[in-house]
Design a protein around this motif. Structure first.
Motif, short mmCIF file in Angstrom:
data_model
loop_
_atom_site.label_atom_id
_atom_site.label_comp_id
_atom_site.label_asym_id
_atom_site.label_seq_id
_atom_site.Cartn_x
_atom_site.Cartn_y
_atom_site.Cartn_z
N SER A 1 0.85 -1.11 0.12
CA SER A 1 0.02 0.09 0.11
C SER A 1 0.81 1.05 -0.05
O SER A 1 2.00 1.30 0.44
CB SER A 1 -0.81 -0.03 1.04
N GLY A 2 0.30 2.38 -0.55
CA GLY A 2 1.09 3.55 -0.73
C GLY A 2 0.05 4.69 -0.63
O GLY A 2 -1.18 4.44 -1.15
N TYR A 3 0.69 5.77 -0.60
CA TYR A 3 -0.29 6.98 -0.58
C TYR A 3 0.59 8.15 -1.23
O TYR A 3 1.90 8.16 -1.23
CB TYR A 3 -1.09 7.32 0.43
N LYS A 4 -0.21 9.30 -1.75
CA LYS A 4 0.51 10.31 -2.35
C LYS A 4 -0.32 11.51 -1.85
O LYS A 4 -1.59 11.47 -2.23
CB LYS A 4 0.79 10.19 -3.63
N GLU A 5 0.14 12.67 -1.18
CA GLU A 5 -0.73 13.86 -0.84
C GLU A 5 -0.66 14.42 -2.27
O GLU A 5 0.15 14.73 -2.99
CB GLU A 5 -0.23 14.55 0.01
N LEU A 6 -2.00 15.07 -2.58
CA LEU A 6 -2.12 15.92 -3.63
C LEU A 6 -2.91 17.25 -3.15
O LEU A 6 -3.20 17.31 -2.09
CB LEU A 6 -3.43 15.07 -4.29
N TRP A 10 -6.62 16.37 -1.03
CA TRP A 10 -6.84 14.99 -1.86
C TRP A 10 -5.81 14.32 -1.62
O TRP A 10 -4.52 14.49 -1.30
CB TRP A 10 -7.07 15.51 -3.34
N LEU A 11 -5.99 12.81 -1.51
CA LEU A 11 -5.12 11.94 -1.13
C LEU A 11 -5.19 10.68 -2.30
O LEU A 11 -6.33 10.38 -2.29
CB LEU A 11 -5.23 11.50 0.20
N GLU A 12 -4.21 10.25 -2.85
CA GLU A 12 -4.10 9.30 -3.47
C GLU A 12 -3.69 8.01 -2.90
O GLU A 12 -2.64 8.02 -2.09
CB GLU A 12 -3.30 9.20 -4.80
N LEU A 13 -4.48 6.81 -2.85
CA LEU A 13 -4.27 5.75 -2.10
C LEU A 13 -4.39 4.42 -2.92
O LEU A 13 -5.19 4.31 -3.56
CB LEU A 13 -5.10 5.71 -0.70
N LYS A 14 -3.36 3.53 -2.65
CA LYS A 14 -3.32 2.37 -3.46
C LYS A 14 -3.37 1.32 -2.42
O LYS A 14 -2.56 1.29 -1.64
CB LYS A 14 -2.20 2.26 -4.28
N ILE A 15 -4.45 0.44 -2.66
CA ILE A 15 -4.48 -0.64 -1.54
C ILE A 15 -4.63 -2.15 -2.77
O ILE A 15 -5.05 -1.88 -3.71
CB ILE A 15 -5.77 -0.65 -0.49
N HIS A 16 -4.19 -3.04 -2.00
CA HIS A 16 -4.22 -4.40 -3.09
C HIS A 16 -5.41 -5.21 -2.57
O HIS A 16 -5.67 -6.16 -3.32
CB HIS A 16 -2.99 -5.19 -2.68
N GLU A 17 -6.19 -4.95 -1.61
CA GLU A 17 -7.33 -5.75 -1.22
C GLU A 17 -8.27 -4.81 -0.41
O GLU A 17 -8.12 -4.32 0.57
CB GLU A 17 -7.14 -6.98 -0.19
N GLY A 18 -9.54 -4.72 -1.13
CA GLY A 18 -10.62 -3.65 -0.47
C GLY A 18 -11.68 -4.31 0.34
O GLY A 18 -12.23 -5.31 -0.13
N ILE A 22 -13.06 0.09 4.09
CA ILE A 22 -11.70 0.14 4.81
C ILE A 22 -11.16 1.51 4.71
O ILE A 22 -10.73 1.90 5.96
CB ILE A 22 -10.86 -0.87 4.28
N VAL A 23 -11.27 2.18 3.64
CA VAL A 23 -10.63 3.45 3.71
C VAL A 23 -11.01 4.43 4.58
O VAL A 23 -10.53 5.46 5.26
CB VAL A 23 -10.62 4.11 2.03
N ARG A 24 -12.50 4.56 4.46
CA ARG A 24 -13.30 5.24 5.33
C ARG A 24 -12.91 5.24 6.86
O ARG A 24 -12.97 5.81 7.70
CB ARG A 24 -14.92 5.20 5.06
N ARG A 39 -12.54 5.48 -7.43
CA ARG A 39 -12.08 4.27 -7.83
C ARG A 39 -11.31 4.53 -9.19
O ARG A 39 -12.15 4.94 -10.27
CB ARG A 39 -12.72 3.13 -7.95
N THR A 40 -9.87 4.35 -9.43
CA THR A 40 -9.51 4.54 -10.85
C THR A 40 -9.09 3.49 -11.60
O THR A 40 -8.92 3.39 -12.64
CB THR A 40 -8.37 5.71 -10.45
N ASP A 41 -8.83 2.33 -10.56
CA ASP A 41 -8.28 1.18 -11.19
C ASP A 41 -9.03 -0.18 -10.49
O ASP A 41 -9.33 0.10 -9.26
CB ASP A 41 -7.02 0.82 -11.05
N PHE A 42 -9.25 -0.89 -11.14
CA PHE A 42 -9.92 -2.36 -10.49
C PHE A 42 -9.03 -3.45 -11.00
O PHE A 42 -9.32 -3.92 -12.27
CB PHE A 42 -11.25 -2.49 -10.78
#
Length: 73
Positions: A1-6, A10-18, A22-24, A39-42
């Protein structure tokens, strides 16, 4: 998992299992309210600018990538 502040909180967050919300739940525990999730990718599929409730057909490369990600032949 990783994140990037925008910008603009705004925050970009990558998770491998939803898991269910969970994010909320994570951000609520940290004292931050999540107003919008996008969600930008599935898996290996990039969703792009598809509107909520709409769909598109997968192309052959996306289908192959999906089968490979799931280890299905």
């Amino acid at each position: 998992s990783g994140y990037k502040e925008l910008p603009n909180n705004w925050l970009e967050l990558k998770i491998h299992e939803g898991r269910y919300h969970i994010v909320r739940r994570i951000f609520e525990e940290l004292g931050h309210k999540v107003i919008t999730l996008i969600r930008t990718d599935f898996g290996p599929i990039n969703i792009g600018d598809i509107k909520p409730g709409r769909f598109r057909h997968l192309n052959a490369v996306e289908i192959d990538n999906l089968f490979n990600a799931l280890s299905i032949k």
